[in-house]
Write a protein that holds these residues in place. Sequence first.
Motif, PDB file in Angstrom:
ATOM      1  N   LEU A  15      26.421 -11.129  26.818  1.00  0.00           N
ATOM      2  CA  LEU A  15      27.877 -10.511  27.308  1.00  0.00           C
ATOM      3  C   LEU A  15      27.690  -9.246  27.714  1.00  0.00           C
ATOM      4  O   LEU A  15      28.315  -8.734  28.034  1.00  0.00           O
TER       5      LEU A  15
ATOM      6  N   MET B 185      29.445 -14.380  34.963  1.00  0.00           N
ATOM      7  CA  MET B 185      28.863 -14.340  33.979  1.00  0.00           C
ATOM      8  C   MET B 185      28.626 -15.689  33.362  1.00  0.00           C
ATOM      9  O   MET B 185      27.336 -14.866  32.663  1.00  0.00           O
ATOM     10  N   PHE B 186      28.137 -16.277  34.052  1.00  0.00           N
ATOM     11  CA  PHE B 186      27.193 -17.542  33.675  1.00  0.00           C
ATOM     12  C   PHE B 186      26.042 -16.945  33.620  1.00  0.00           C
ATOM     13  O   PHE B 186      25.302 -16.962  33.521  1.00  0.00           O
ATOM     14  N   VAL B 187      25.947 -16.865  35.267  1.00  0.00           N
ATOM     15  CA  VAL B 187      24.611 -16.056  36.026  1.00  0.00           C
ATOM     16  C   VAL B 187      23.673 -15.088  34.961  1.00  0.00           C
ATOM     17  O   VAL B 187      23.007 -15.221  34.517  1.00  0.00           O
TER      18      VAL B 187
ATOM     19  N   ASN C 123      23.339 -22.416  31.802  1.00  0.00           N
ATOM     20  CA  ASN C 123      21.469 -21.960  31.803  1.00  0.00           C
ATOM     21  C   ASN C 123      20.440 -23.268  31.368  1.00  0.00           C
ATOM     22  O   ASN C 123      19.744 -22.901  31.404  1.00  0.00           O
TER      23      ASN C 123
ATOM     24  N   TYR D 264      24.457 -14.245  32.160  1.00  0.00           N
ATOM     25  CA  TYR D 264      24.672 -14.544  30.889  1.00  0.00           C
ATOM     26  C   TYR D 264      22.841 -15.176  30.469  1.00  0.00           C
ATOM     27  O   TYR D 264      21.438 -14.560  29.505  1.00  0.00           O
ATOM     28  N   SER D 265      23.133 -16.176  32.349  1.00  0.00           N
ATOM     29  CA  SER D 265      20.848 -17.055  32.252  1.00  0.00           C
ATOM     30  C   SER D 265      20.525 -15.968  31.950  1.00  0.00           C
ATOM     31  O   SER D 265      18.921 -16.290  31.794  1.00  0.00           O
TER      32      SER D 265
ATOM     33  N   LEU E 232      33.588 -16.275  35.941  1.00  0.00           N
ATOM     34  CA  LEU E 232      33.534 -16.617  35.229  1.00  0.00           C
ATOM     35  C   LEU E 232      31.801 -17.442  35.560  1.00  0.00           C
ATOM     36  O   LEU E 232      31.012 -16.878  35.045  1.00  0.00           O
ATOM     37  N   LEU E 233      31.657 -17.383  36.394  1.00  0.00           N
ATOM     38  CA  LEU E 233      30.012 -18.460  37.534  1.00  0.00           C
ATOM     39  C   LEU E 233      29.339 -17.195  37.563  1.00  0.00           C
ATOM     40  O   LEU E 233      28.234 -17.125  36.968  1.00  0.00           O
TER      41      LEU E 233
ATOM     42  N   LEU F  78      33.128 -11.224  27.559  1.00  0.00           N
ATOM     43  CA  LEU F  78      33.808 -11.871  27.020  1.00  0.00           C
ATOM     44  C   LEU F  78      35.042 -11.739  26.987  1.00  0.00           C
ATOM     45  O   LEU F  78      36.306 -12.078  26.716  1.00  0.00           O
TER      46      LEU F  78
ATOM     47  N   LEU G 241      28.784 -22.827  29.992  1.00  0.00           N
ATOM     48  CA  LEU G 241      28.049 -21.304  29.872  1.00  0.00           C
ATOM     49  C   LEU G 241      26.853 -22.226  29.543  1.00  0.00           C
ATOM     50  O   LEU G 241      25.297 -21.337  30.286  1.00  0.00           O
TER      51      LEU G 241
ATOM     52  N   PHE H 283      37.105 -11.110  29.547  1.00  0.00           N
ATOM     53  CA  PHE H 283      37.796 -12.684  30.171  1.00  0.00           C
ATOM     54  C   PHE H 283      38.654 -12.322  29.366  1.00  0.00           C
ATOM     55  O   PHE H 283      39.911 -13.446  30.336  1.00  0.00           O
TER      56      PHE H 283
END
Lengths: 461, 100, 521, 175, 625
Positions: E195, E185-187, C409, E189-190, E182-183, E137, C405, E140
């Motif tokens: 989440l 989710m990360f995108v 970021n 989040y960024s 996951l990817l 999260l 994560l 997931f």
Amino acid sequence: MNFTAVSIAMAPEHLLLAGIVTLLILEIASDKAKAALPIAVVFVAAASAAAAWLGFTGWTGAPFPGQFDLAPPASFTKAIVLALAVPVLLASKDDFGKGEFYPLVLSSLYGVCLLASAESFLTLFLGIELMSIPVYVLVLMGFRRPESAEAALKYLVLSGTASASFLMGASLMYGSTGSLALESFALALGSPRLLAGTAVVMVVSAFFLKAAIVPFHGWAPDAYEAASVPSTAYMAVLVKAGVLVAAARVFGKAPVAEPLAGLLAILPLVSIVWGNIAAMRQAGLRRMIAYSSIAHAGYLFFAFLGDGPGRFQAVVFYLATYGVMNILAFTALPSHPEDVERDRLENLKGLFRTHPFAALLIGMAMLSLAGIPPFPGFVGKFLIFKNVMAAGYTTYAVLGLVGSYLGIYFYLRVIQYMFMTPEAVSGGHAPSRGVAMGASLICLAGSILIAVLPGTFLARL
Amino acid sequence: MDKVMMLQVLAASLFALGLTGVIIRRNVLVMLMCMELMLNGVNLSLATFAHTMGSAVGAVLVFLIFVVAAAEIAIAIPIVLLLVRRKRTLDIESYSDLKG
Amino acid sequence: MADATVLSLVLYLPLAGMLAIAAIPAGRDGAVRAFTLAVMVVQFLLSLVLYAHFDPAAPGLQAATRLPWIPAWGVSYIIGLDGYNILLVILTTFLGPLVTAGAFSAVTKEVKLFYAMVFLIQFAMLGTFVAQDLFLFYLFWEAMLIPMFLIIGIWGGERRIYATIKFFLYTAFGSILMLAAVIYLVWSLWSTAGITSFAFADLYKARLPLETQKWLLAAFALSFAIKVPMVPFHTWLPDAHVEAPTAGSVILAGVLLKMGTYGFMKLGFPLFPDATRLAAPMLAMLSVLSIVYGACLALVQTDIKKIIAYSSISHLGYVMLGLVSLDLLGIQGAIMQMVSHGLVAGGLFLMVGMIYERCHTRELAAYGGLAKVLPVYSVFFLILTLASVGLPTTSGFTGEFLVLLGAFNAAWKPAAVTIPVWVAGVAVTGVVLGALYMLWFAQRFLFGAERVPHGPVADLNLREKSILVILVAAVFWLGLFPDSAMKRTELAAREYQELVAAPRTPAATKLTGTLPAEAAR
Amino acid sequence: MTDFLAHLDTLLLWAFAGCAFVSAALMLVLRQPMRVAIALVSCMVFLGGVYGLLGLHFIAAFQVLIYVGAVMVFMVYAIMLLDPRDESGGEKFSKLLWPGIIGLSLLAEALAVGYWSDLPPAPRGAAGEPFDMIRFSQAFLSEYWLHFELTSVLLLAAVVAALAVIKENRRHDHG
Amino acid sequence: MGLLTLIVVLPLLGFVVNGLLGNRLGKGFVSAVGCGLPAIAFAAAVKCFLDLKGAGWAPIAETAYVWTMVGQDSFEIAFWFDRLTAVMALIVTGVGTLIHVYSTGYMHEDKSYARYFAYLNLFLFFMLLLVLGKSLLVLFVGWEGVGLASYLLIGFWFGDMEKAAAGKKAFIVNRIGDAGFLLGMFVIYSAVGTLDMPHINKAFTSGAAPAVSASLVGILLFIGATGKSAQIPLYVWLPDAMAGPTPVSALIHAATMVTAGVYLVARMSGIYLNAPEASTVIAAVGALTALMAATIALAQDDIKKVLAYSTVSQLGFMFVALGVGAYGVAVFHVYTHAFFKACLFLGAGSVIHAMSGEQDIKKMGGLAKKIPVTFFTFALATAAIAGIPPLSGFFSKDEILWYALASGRGGSWLLLGVMAFTALLTAFYMFRLLWLTFFGKPRMIKEVEHHIHESPPSMTGVLVILAILSAVGGFLSIPHFLEPLVALPAVRPGMDAFHYFVVGGSIAIALAGLVGAAYFFGGDAARAAKVKASFAGAYRVLNNKYYVDELYDRFINRPLLWVSEAVFLKLGDRLLIDGTLNGLASVAQRTAGRLSRVQTGSLHKYAFMVLVGMVASLVWMWRNG
């Protein structure tokens, strides 16, 4: 000239001389004098104590102006060197229970002490010779193997050459500065004149020869190997100490400029690499230590690149750490009726199972010599390279450190033999001997002291 | 070439000759003599400087060198005797058992 | 002040233990074992006191002891706890008793020396973590090599000598260059700021030109990268792990490798922030390379220990990625991943040791269907495997998830460092590869037809079960409730982030500001 | 006449120096150790002459007394004692003959370059006033008596050392 | 502890109790815990549903605890209960409980009875986490967790390497999808900084997440969905997953877990509404998967494999619905599918039970009379899946077909055509299955035939309940119920007229399938054999599932191993790195030997070295002086 001043200032030397005379009288008086060892130890210890006392009281002065002077750093140096000699003497019990060994060692020590106080080339020259001449004989004493005489001759001839070179340099210096005081060397260092440069090179070459710097090192492996264990220890530690202390005296606090700096960096660097690599394949402990001492001579000469004021301190501190560990290794080495067998690294195999304490001590010594923290060898090396770097010779310092890395392997090999390989078939090691173990313990205590409180040591030097 | 220069060059030559002798001669005794020659070169150099500068210290050193040279020879000769006992030869090349 | 005493006690207890062991007469191996375990347990309990008293909100050192040591060089004796090391200290003390107990039946020769060495390495590792002075740190850092060298070399397997010498020489090479850099760093601190000090806090003040920073960072990074290990400086690790006795492997994987990442976090990066930021993309790529490379290599190993060894390389790649990302989440994740890897890989090595004691082979092909024969063993093994894969609810997930994560970021948003997005993307494939090799391993090991070398074997005994229960409990604790641990590291993570993010080259303006004025005069 | 005498001085000096050089060079080429010894002796004697001409009479005396009288006699004894045993007789020079000679020339040149480019300082004292025996003795016993003492220590050590070697010799005989 | 937390925790409790104590406390206890706790969870879910209704359908949120806080970012373990959750939670707990009950009969003889129930409860725990999670999260965690449970249950009989391998395959293929998840989710989040799913939906619908393209996120999440919901290209694990006990196949690989992908997309509809490209991809992949799986199902002989491919195919239907924006319809199909597919699988289980473990339909036949309850329920469910009105499958499938044509968000004639053809195939292969299994002459060996018996009431009872549900379930209009949460897409202009055409067509298709199957497989199935012979090549391709596994092995697995072994290990590690190091070491050793040779022992040489050293030093001084 104040007679009291002289007798106080030269107290360590006088004590040594008294020791020599006592030993000679004893030798003449009775044929099988068992008291030789204790007497020698007592006198050396007394001399060391005297030197330490001089140092602690801060005795400063020049009883022979321009020839011999004394200040606390020199006193402490003497104290350290003489203290190092005590375990060497103790370790010699089995090899030289009696005989000329002790007077010879004491006279050689006299020379070493002289070097720490020498103020002129004359004194220095006498000190060097006084230190060396007995050692030629020490090499062949005991005569445990037929090659000893050969080694002694090699040492003698090359050492003689070194003396000649040293004198030639001194002479040229005399010619170019008109004096034989040690300051003239500093003057010559600063002088742009070629004659002065030549003089400096001749003197430095002589030191290189005596300290076994490549390519002047030829005698060292042979002489170290042929000598008996205590003699090797004496050569590796005290003679080297004497030479380096002499060099430190000669260089004084004078800064080292480039052409000479290159010389003082490159040849020692070559020695470090050469010694460390050549040691890798040695089958004998003493020959291995010889190469290791070639490498250590390299580190020691690196110290001369450093700042003037810190130079003496670095050299002496390094000598103390290096010496204590070398002697530790030699004193802990179990004895063996066959000298050649005692020397063979193969025979150290499985030592930990038979002599755990000895193996631990030798192991410690090896790691310290390799400069692995937290053993004192590291602190010494650190000090030297710190000074070199502070003087701005970063590249040389890095190269030197990398060179020192090469040395780790062969020290580890000893540990590997002792701890990790099954016991050698031949065996035959004699059990650890009380006196030599005592010597080891002295070294151990010393090294722990240095490792835990390097600061107090440094403050005195 | 003035005489001081000449003598210094002579001194240097003696020194170099001595060293060379150590390198090229096989006979142990000759090698020892060549060492003496080197010291003689040094002595000459020192004496000349002492002469030109009129200071005594050089001469004192020469004197010390005499003594030391004598002492060295006094030890060297018995060592050579020891050697010769073993191999019955003065050829230094025979004495190269220690190596490696 | 009381805490400072406790910390010193925790640190020196192993050393005292080592000396005390020497006093136990030879042949009384049982007494040696019991004594060691007792000391280790006491040490762990004491360290829990430290953990409980640790104030997450207080900046700076806690439980610190400061003494002058070599004043002439500016070397002082400073030890203390902060967010950087608190968890690692606990990890070390936690694994201590487990390692000790785990070796009870495995080590039968030179028992005294063995436990002395375990004590010694425990001491050195703790010292490395709590030292707050570079000189002291370096001493401990190097001192750790010696006991490990002996542990692998004496109690190791067939090719132990090769492995242990390789280990020593590899690590020592990095250390030598680091030593040069340390000396240079301290000297330049003195010449620029007029401070002669080795204390970390002072070193952070050094303002170095970028060029210097690059060189010094390279030297530090090499040393740390070897220890971590990052590809391509990793080849010592599989050999060391395979040949080391179980306890050695556990210590190696559990704590020792963390010294590398800790070094990066505490020293490497914060000391040379500008160079770090410059090198961040490359470091991130190397981290990801480690992740993928380690995983791929784990896939084709036939030796059980090698699989776990390569998995360690992969997992520590995540730690590095998190540290490089300079994102708070990533940093926190990296710390968690360090702890988690210590527990999980340590546990796996313990378990491999347990089976090795029974079957005397590490060849994966020799095994099969253990789940039938050793059900309890298999359950624990599977749990640890899954934790290693990073399954949610285990500690492995906490670390991996936060690291990735954080990396995203950092890659996505404008930040102090630039990590290419594709690098972060590739890092995620590690998740798949990790599952691939670990499950492949577990499948061949636990499932299928029964194949148990050296005949019928007993399942875990009470001692082994207790060790594993404790470990697994910790794994789940960090997976389910990581907050209490992470609270303690947050301040340090933030400090690290700020230290690395802020430029620290010498202020050029000062020079140009004064010069024209002088010229005018 | 005085001119001539002065010139004679110089001439003799040159002659002695030349002879010393030739003797030294001969040392490298003569085969028999005894002849080498004689060459060395002659070299020393010529050097003694040089010292004498320089006004360093006491050094000249010592040169002849200590070197020729003691050291070389010792050496000659040794040669007489050992030489017959040296049946090898074969090679006179070592394998390093040519490298050695090249080294010789280089070293001599290296040293000489030092002198040439950088002349030693001109004589300070008046040329006609070299220090004499008395001044030397005074200096020796006032300023340098430490060295005198040290020399005696050194000789003591040397004696012990020589004794030790001889003892080893004897031990070797018995064992 | 709130009610939502309770729903989740109950099965976990079952897992812990059964896992730790099950073996000691006996089967009765295990069954009571194993079935009782899910039943209570079901009751709790019902209670929640009523609460939800009582609160005017305002979502219930509940935070269990804070997982961790990093800076400002808080990661909470929080639950969320709205209409969508309600549907899913009720299905999961309801069908789950039924299958637990069924299992008490099915697994009665198994030695690892407790372990089985522990795993099943574990699955329920994770599934509920997935469904109830408020943030991605938590979702997931459940997502991975159900994968784990699935892995454990597929490999339940791990003594058989193939079964264990199937479990591993399932896990790894799922992991590939998870990486995509996951990817995504990360995108997210960024871009969004949280989440929390309600937040994310809001952010995307309000356009407050400009930094990232919704399509990218959508596709990444969809990759996760393809893994879990067995869509091209990641469907390969599901057929193999039939290695697990049959109730597991019913619960996990038919009714609940595999629909998680559908749930995810429906849940994140806020993103997909803004991601037309992603939606198109979903529709296309769904259609292709549906078609492909249906064709494969035609040529399978293993009763569970046929059902597995039918599941893949039906999931394809659901994704088509999602792709055209009919999220409610997709969930509707999830709901009906849960009933009839569970019924089918459990029926198949009953058949297998009766046949002493035989799964090959070629060796069955004529079972209708011997196990009547199983037959009737199985037939009913078959009719439902085939889309015979008024059974539940008819309603949901018809809706899908309709929106495939008429949706304003990507409906088209082509899509309809493909889906209609697939529906035809579905009817055909399902009836083929029915025929071969239950009709015609018995083809099993005598001994097996002798043992054939109807299953115990615990199993047949469940079958009956599920059959009834699959019959009447369609009358509950889920799309309508979900309308306030996820609106149905607008109908393309001018398409209303075709509604009845689609309805009629789908009925016709179902009947055509029935008739076709009866025609080809009636009697001794001679006609089918003839067709099979004339299309032998095509049959072989289908029977071997298009050789997809082999392709994957050839193009992914083996290259990966090759690269690891040959490039990384042999070239990288051994040759380059260790080779260099060993080379340096041997150079050092050789140098050591050479240096030793310098030390000849000849004094001449040593002296010469001294001379060289001196000369060199002097020269050095001049050169630099």
